[in-house]
Design a protein around this motif. Structure first.
Motif, PDB file in Angstrom:
ATOM      1  N   THR A   1      63.097 123.851 -13.021  1.00 24.47           N
ATOM      2  CA  THR A   1      63.542 123.049 -14.154  1.00 24.47           C
ATOM      3  C   THR A   1      63.735 123.935 -15.385  1.00 24.47           C
ATOM      4  OG1 THR A   1      62.337 121.167 -13.281  1.00 24.47           O
ATOM      5  CG2 THR A   1      63.038 121.040 -15.558  1.00 24.47           C
TER       6      THR A   1
ATOM      7  N   SER B   1      68.234 118.000  -8.485  1.00 23.16           N
ATOM      8  CA  SER B   1      66.914 117.583  -8.937  1.00 23.16           C
ATOM      9  C   SER B   1      66.200 116.758  -7.868  1.00 23.16           C
ATOM     10  CB  SER B   1      67.098 116.777 -10.224  1.00 23.16           C
ATOM     11  OG  SER B   1      65.884 116.364 -10.715  1.00 23.16           O
TER      12      SER B   1
ATOM     13  N   CYS C   1      64.646 116.561 -18.018  1.00 20.29           N
ATOM     14  CA  CYS C   1      64.194 117.244 -16.801  1.00 20.29           C
ATOM     15  C   CYS C   1      62.905 118.011 -17.046  1.00 20.29           C
ATOM     16  CB  CYS C   1      65.261 118.212 -16.300  1.00 20.29           C
ATOM     17  SG  CYS C   1      66.666 117.389 -15.555  1.00 20.29           S
ATOM     18  N   THR C   2      62.844 118.709 -18.177  1.00 16.05           N
ATOM     19  CA  THR C   2      61.641 119.478 -18.476  1.00 16.05           C
ATOM     20  C   THR C   2      60.435 118.558 -18.616  1.00 16.05           C
ATOM     21  OG1 THR C   2      62.998 121.072 -19.660  1.00 16.05           O
ATOM     22  CG2 THR C   2      60.645 121.166 -20.055  1.00 16.05           C
TER      23      THR C   2
ATOM     24  N   SER D   1      65.423 111.113 -10.664  1.00 21.93           N
ATOM     25  CA  SER D   1      66.632 111.848 -10.284  1.00 21.93           C
ATOM     26  C   SER D   1      67.603 110.928  -9.576  1.00 21.93           C
ATOM     27  CB  SER D   1      66.307 113.010  -9.348  1.00 21.93           C
ATOM     28  OG  SER D   1      65.367 113.861  -9.918  1.00 21.93           O
TER      29      SER D   1
ATOM     30  N   ALA E   1      59.300 117.354 -15.261  1.00 17.47           N
ATOM     31  CA  ALA E   1      58.531 118.352 -14.519  1.00 17.47           C
ATOM     32  C   ALA E   1      57.088 118.388 -15.000  1.00 17.47           C
ATOM     33  CB  ALA E   1      59.176 119.732 -14.677  1.00 17.47           C
TER      34      ALA E   1
END
Lengths: 411, 376
Positions: free
Chosen positions: A228, A212, B175-176, B191, B179
């Motif tokens: 992602t 990441s 994480c989604t 991260s 983003a």
């Protein structure tokens, strides 16, 4: 779309009536610019294949396909070769230079002060894996770059995508091994076997965080979103594996969806990511994505076949693993058509003693393996059809070769 | 009462003398929630209601009666609000509000609710998701170390499976959402925070085997480094990221980081000190031999003497007499030293707050510091 026609193929194989069949898949449809004509032996049959009016001729077509498959898998390969006018090159040779330092570079991303944690994270990056995914990514990068601007150079960001994809893949493997309580992979003990489950889970998390971080450093928010998505799909794929469907048709669709999420999404999205970095045309992005998606599904289907046909030494991990985990894969689902007594075993996830052995025997007696292999071939054709829309290049040919290698692998 | 707290919350430091009367924790939290606009206990509710997690919840029921740690973790979410449920998210929201609107573009000012941008709210949720994911991942058992008294193997394997899956699910959601913030610097920060957290937990793990009662020979500075990773990094970097989302200056970002870092260090020290400052002698709390007071005690006493004390407390049966050990530590300088350290970090957190304009939110952040540095 690839999933839809895969499901459709399943329905057709089950002899389902055409009434419920979804719109025909685009096989045998007008070829795009620069694509090769379909292999002559299949040409005629493919045009008739999806149409509803051909219900009566289905058994005949089935026969043709069947015989064709049994006699000449290699013939299919040579057809593509003769049509192509690029020199035959081994894809792995072509990508070798770019990937030479792949594992070294991955290790640089995993710099962490604790020696043991680093050792765990680096465990699978020993250069002995197939490096199949990074290979595809790098070749796709070149193919797209050439398509757009005739430049064969791989950008640093595209190379990062290859690294990131391999890291995400490995992180998921480490967690999968804990979930499945596996004790060997790639011919050696699993991380959880050596260091215990607690640390294995942490190692997987660390690799993911490093991936990441590398992703963020590319500095492109679109690429971050695309990759992602893979992380989300991988997890959802695992969840899909937890559940099971009662209805046979639902089961197959469920299987294809799980296959997409767990395997194909990573390849599809990394191909898409490098195409975005290499070329501004959204059509190219879609081509890259579709190639990755189809190859990914084919790859997993063959993997599922090998679980039945190969032996443990060759695979590097125990065979019949899927059955032991209670998973009903392609060969099983096809075999169930011929041996309905398998239904009960599928529903109870092969939990009764003797189920695994019985199921295995049924599969090997049935045409499940052949059917699944054939389906994989169809997906490979679709991948080839898509990638053929790009400008010709050694890399484009290599990607086509790769689809054939997927079909012919034995580990 | 709240007005009085606000007046007190401005400038008072913590060194020497008596700290200002801190409100009980629950009050601090509920007042803070009003400031940020809604109860933060509902953060991530959307995620918790997802199909996947409902599926897991049903499966986790099968673990009732087994000894898998996942059950404790799950129970902790529901019952243990003293464990500062959603505290991190609350702090991120407060600091977002305290920093005020962006000085960058005016168009930024839209999308603000109760003085907080929606991206900052999303970040607060992400922070909680990550924290929760690791609470869950901490609860994995080593199959190879199980004994027959732990129950059937397949229950433990099943518990592990559920723990890995649910933790991964929470991380994937984080994480989604990250983003979607469309900010690469923030993704980088968070991260790296996850990487820090993993390393911190890794150190925790290495020392958690209570069987081998010998402690690691670490000094307080190593302790601080390790605790920073496991307890502070996530909050510190989230606070900084919240500032980045509103395009605040590098100085403000650093101050937010410092607040997050020092406040959570204080919090950890406060928590480590509990067995040693509580008056009630009926409940003997077991404590980690690598807690701050013990580490400091060893530094003053010297390793050999400390090991001797541990052995004496272990007695013949190798069962630790925590009361005896507790008394040994209290007799030394470890406890007072740890209290001083806690207040020191608290002061640094308060100092960082000076860079923010006075406001309700800033006062609430100060109150949190008072609450975690209070020992009476």
């Amino acid at each position: 779309m690839a999933l839809r026609w895969g499901w459709w193929w399943w329905r057709w194989r089950c002899g389902a009536s055409a009434r419920r069949a979804p719109p025909p898949p685009p096989l045998g449809s007008v070829p795009g610019p620069g694509s090769r004509p379909p292999p002559p032996a299949l040409g005629g049959a493919m045009c008739h294949f999806p149409q509803r009016s051909s219900v009566l001729s289905f058994p005949k077509i089935c026969n043709i396909f069947w015989r064709f498959h049994h006699t000449s898998t290699s013939q299919m390969c040579s057809c593509s070769k003769t049509v192509s006018d690029e020199k035959y090159q081994d894809p792995f040779q072509l990508g070798r230079k770019d990937l030479k330092n792949l594992y070294e570079d991955i290790k640089k991303e995993l710099l962490v002060s604790t020696a043991e944690l680093r050792e765990m994270c680096e465990y699978y990056f020993d250069g002995k894996g197939k490096a199949f995914r990074p290979m595809i990514v790098v070749l796709m990068a070149r193919a797209c770059n050439i398509h757009h601007s005739n430049s064969r150079e791989v950008q640093a960001s595209q190379r990062s995508v290859a690294i990131i994809a391999e890291m995400i893949h490995t992180a998921s493997l480490v967690h999968d091994d804990v979930i499945d309580d596996a004790n060997s992979r790639r011919g050696k003990m699993t991380v959880n076997q050596i260091w215990g489950e607690r640390k294995a889970v942490l190692a997987g998390d660390f690799i993911l965080s490093a991936a990441s971080l590398a992703l963020a450093r590319i500095g492109n928010t679109t690429i971050i979103s695309v990759l992602t998505q893979v992380i989300e799909d991988l997890v959802r794929g695992e969840f899909l594996q937890l559940g099971s469907k009662e209805n046979e048709n639902e089961r197959f669709a469920h299987y294809l969806e799980k296959t997409f999420k767990k395997t194909a999404s990573l390849i599809a999205n990394s191909c898409k990511a490098v195409s975005i970095l290499g070329c501004p045309d959204p059509k190219v992005h879609e081509i890259a994505y579709q190639y990755g998606k189809n190859v990914g599904i084919a790859f997993q289907l063959i993997d599922d076949v090998l679980d039945f046909t190969s032996c443990a030494d060759r695979l590097g991990k125990p065979a019949a693993a899927d059955l032991k985990l209670g998973l009903a894969t392609g060969p099983v689902l096809f075999a169930c058509r011929q041996f309905p007594e398998m239904n009960a075993m599928i529903m109870r996830r092969f939990s009764k003693p003797g189920d695994v052995e019985r199921a295995r025997k049924y599969v090997l007696q049935s045409d499940g393996v052949q059917q699944t292999t054939y389906l994989a071939q169809r997906y490979c054709h679709e991948a080839t059809r898509e990638i053929s829309k790009l400008r010709p290049s050694p890399e484009r040919e290599a990607l086509i070769q790769l689809t054939e290698m997927v079909l012919m692998r034995d580990k | 009462m709240w007005g009085a707290l606000l007046r007190l919350g401005g400038r008072r430091g913590l060194s020497g003398g008596v700290p200002p009367p801190a409100a009980p924790w629950s009050q601090v939290v509920s007042e803070a929630e009003k400031i940020v606009g809604y109860p933060t206990s509902f953060m991530s509710l959307r995620c918790l209601l997802s199909d996947e997690l409902s599926n897991i919840a049903m499966q986790v029921r099968k673990l009732v009666g087994t000894k898998h740690p996942l059950l404790d973790t799950a129970r902790g979410f529901v019952y243990d609000s003293r464990n500062n449920l959603q505290m991190r998210g609350l702090v991120v929201l407060l600091i977002s509000k305290a920093a005020g609107p962006s000085t960058a573009e005016l168009s930024f000012q839209h999308n603000m609710v109760s003085g907080i941008y929606s991206s900052q709210r999303s970040l607060a949720e992400i922070t909680e998701l990550i924290h929760t994911a690791f609470l869950v991942h901490r609860g994995i058992v080593n199959i190879g170390e199980l004994k027959s008294c732990d129950g059937p193997l397949k229950d433990m394997q099943f518990g592990n499976k559920m723990a890995v899956l649910s933790g991964d699910f929470l991380l994937a959601n984080a994480c989604t959402s990250l983003a979607q913030l469309q900010n690469t610097k923030v993704v980088e920060l968070i991260s790296s925070a996850i990487g820090d957290l993993v390393q911190g937990i890794y150190y925790e793990n290495s020392k958690s085997s209570e069987e081998n009662c010998l402690t690691d020979d670490i000094g307080i500075s190593t302790w601080k480094e390790q605790v920073f990773l496991s307890h502070s990094a996530l909050l510190a970097k989230s606070c900084q990221a919240a500032m980045e989302l509103a395009k605040h200056s590098a100085e403000i970002q650093d101050m937010a980081f410092q607040y997050g870092k020092h406040m959570s260090m204080s919090h950890k020290l406060h928590s480590d000190l509990q067995p040693f400052v509580k008056e009630s002698s009926s409940d003997i709390m077991a404590f980690s031999l690598n807690c701050a007071p013990a580490v400091l005690h060893q530094e003053f006493l010297g390793r050999d003497a400390w090991i001797k004390q541990i052995r004496e407390a272990q007695g013949k049966g190798n069962i630790m007499d925590y009361k005896k050990l507790q008394e040994a530590i209290k007799a030394g300088k470890g406890v007072t030293s740890a209290i001083d350290l806690c207040r020191c970090h608290g002061n640094r957190a308060l100092a960082a707050l000076e860079s923010f304009p006075p406001s309700e939110a800033r006062a609430a952040l100060a109150n949190i510091v008072y609450a975690v540095t209070r020992f009476s």
